[in-house]
Design a protein around this motif. Structure first.
Motif, PDB file in Angstrom:
ATOM      1  N   PHE A  52       0.369  -1.107   0.127  1.00  0.00           N
ATOM      2  CA  PHE A  52       0.097   0.142  -0.590  1.00  0.00           C
ATOM      3  C   PHE A  52       0.757   0.746   0.377  1.00  0.00           C
ATOM      4  O   PHE A  52       0.462   2.178  -0.877  1.00  0.00           O
ATOM      5  N   HIS A  53       2.094   0.998   1.263  1.00  0.00           N
ATOM      6  CA  HIS A  53       2.972   2.027   1.332  1.00  0.00           C
ATOM      7  C   HIS A  53       3.125   2.535  -0.866  1.00  0.00           C
ATOM      8  O   HIS A  53       3.088   3.859  -1.046  1.00  0.00           O
ATOM      9  N   GLU A  54       3.583   1.641  -1.691  1.00  0.00           N
ATOM     10  CA  GLU A  54       4.876   1.783  -2.550  1.00  0.00           C
ATOM     11  C   GLU A  54       3.417   1.888  -3.612  1.00  0.00           C
ATOM     12  O   GLU A  54       3.478   3.060  -4.522  1.00  0.00           O
ATOM     13  N   LEU A 101       0.950   4.148  -3.144  1.00  0.00           N
ATOM     14  CA  LEU A 101       0.591   5.282  -2.352  1.00  0.00           C
ATOM     15  C   LEU A 101       1.344   6.491  -3.516  1.00  0.00           C
ATOM     16  O   LEU A 101       1.623   7.743  -3.937  1.00  0.00           O
ATOM     17  N   HIS A 102       2.736   6.061  -3.338  1.00  0.00           N
ATOM     18  CA  HIS A 102       3.838   6.348  -4.146  1.00  0.00           C
ATOM     19  C   HIS A 102       3.442   6.326  -6.320  1.00  0.00           C
ATOM     20  O   HIS A 102       3.503   8.354  -6.497  1.00  0.00           O
ATOM     21  N   LYS A 103       2.543   5.754  -6.030  1.00  0.00           N
ATOM     22  CA  LYS A 103       2.589   5.876  -7.893  1.00  0.00           C
ATOM     23  C   LYS A 103       0.867   6.795  -8.052  1.00  0.00           C
ATOM     24  O   LYS A 103       0.744   6.360  -9.140  1.00  0.00           O
ATOM     25  N   VAL A 122       4.032  11.515  -1.780  1.00  0.00           N
ATOM     26  CA  VAL A 122       5.890  11.786  -1.739  1.00  0.00           C
ATOM     27  C   VAL A 122       6.056  11.631   0.401  1.00  0.00           C
ATOM     28  O   VAL A 122       5.259  12.135   0.650  1.00  0.00           O
ATOM     29  N   HIS A 123       7.106  11.431   0.629  1.00  0.00           N
ATOM     30  CA  HIS A 123       7.663  11.688   1.881  1.00  0.00           C
ATOM     31  C   HIS A 123       9.073  12.368   1.246  1.00  0.00           C
ATOM     32  O   HIS A 123       9.682  12.076   0.585  1.00  0.00           O
ATOM     33  N   ALA A 124       9.730  12.347   3.362  1.00  0.00           N
ATOM     34  CA  ALA A 124      10.966  12.757   3.071  1.00  0.00           C
ATOM     35  C   ALA A 124      11.858  11.866   2.176  1.00  0.00           C
ATOM     36  O   ALA A 124      12.012  10.727   3.136  1.00  0.00           O
TER      37      ALA A 124
HETATM   38 ZN   LIG Z   1       7.929   5.221   0.282  1.00  0.00          ZN
END
Ligand SMILES: [Zn+2]
Length: 192
Positions: free
Chosen positions: A154-156, A158-160, A164-166
């Motif tokens: 799910f984390h990956e 969300l990038h798609k 983004v994040h730091a």
């Molecule tokens: Zn990430």
């Protein structure tokens, strides 16, 4: 007579417009969210975990608990995620629409592809902005239960969607959309 017919057509079109998910009444989810996670070189056991993880993601994203969790999410007293201009409601809608940057049609579906690799580094998985594929490190994934896979995939994904994040760890990074919601779905998976 003609006018009456015209009115009926206008009314029918109006109803159709309202019934279209993109314009639907906020709060209702007429089309269930689905997860399409394809894998290339996974073993039978790894595959079984992914199948289970995708079922759990579907249940979680379609639940009111998840929607409420996203809407109520707050950072430093404000109902907001870190590293996004979107409101919590817009974040939820973006997830529910499932329109990836590289596959932008609104299909209410998570579209992601996985490839397993074996790496000795501490990298759990990696991806590139120009592909829907995520490379997952077998060193971790073989020991993962379905809920850890749920959180990671799910984390990956969300990038798609463009979130983004730091790059480096900071106390606020956990409040970014990928981290916060990766953790949230993992927790919801473990405590249904
Ligand atoms: Zn990430």
């Amino acid at each position: 007579m003609r006018d009456a017919l015209k009115q009926q057509i206008v009314f029918a079109l109006g109803m159709l417009f309202l019934a279209t998910p993109a314009f639907g009444i906020i709060g209702l989810r007429p089309i269930p969210f689905t997860a399409s996670i394809s894998d290339t070189n996974y073993t039978k056991e790894q595959k079984a975990k992914v199948v289970e993880a995708s079922k759990r993601i579907e249940t979680i994203v379609n639940s009111d608990k998840f929607k409420q969790g996203v809407l109520d999410f707050s950072y430093q007293g404000k109902k907001k995620f870190v590293d996004t201009e979107l409101t919590n409601e817009q974040v939820f809608n973006k997830i529910y629409e499932g329109a990836e940057t590289l596959k932008p049609e609104v299909n209410h579906q998570m579209d992601i592809a996985l490839t397993m690799y074996t790496g000795r580094t501490s990298t759990i998985g990696y991806t590139y902005p120009n592909v829907l594929r995520v490379w997952t490190n077998s060193k971790y994934h073989n020991n993962y239960g379905p809920c850890e896979i749920v959180g990671n995939v799910f984390h990956e994904w969300l990038h798609k969607l463009g979130f983004v994040h730091a790059f480096r760890y900071s106390s606020s990074r956990d409040y970014s959309v990928p981290y916060a919601l990766g953790y949230m779905v993992e927790t919801m998976c473990k405590n249904p």
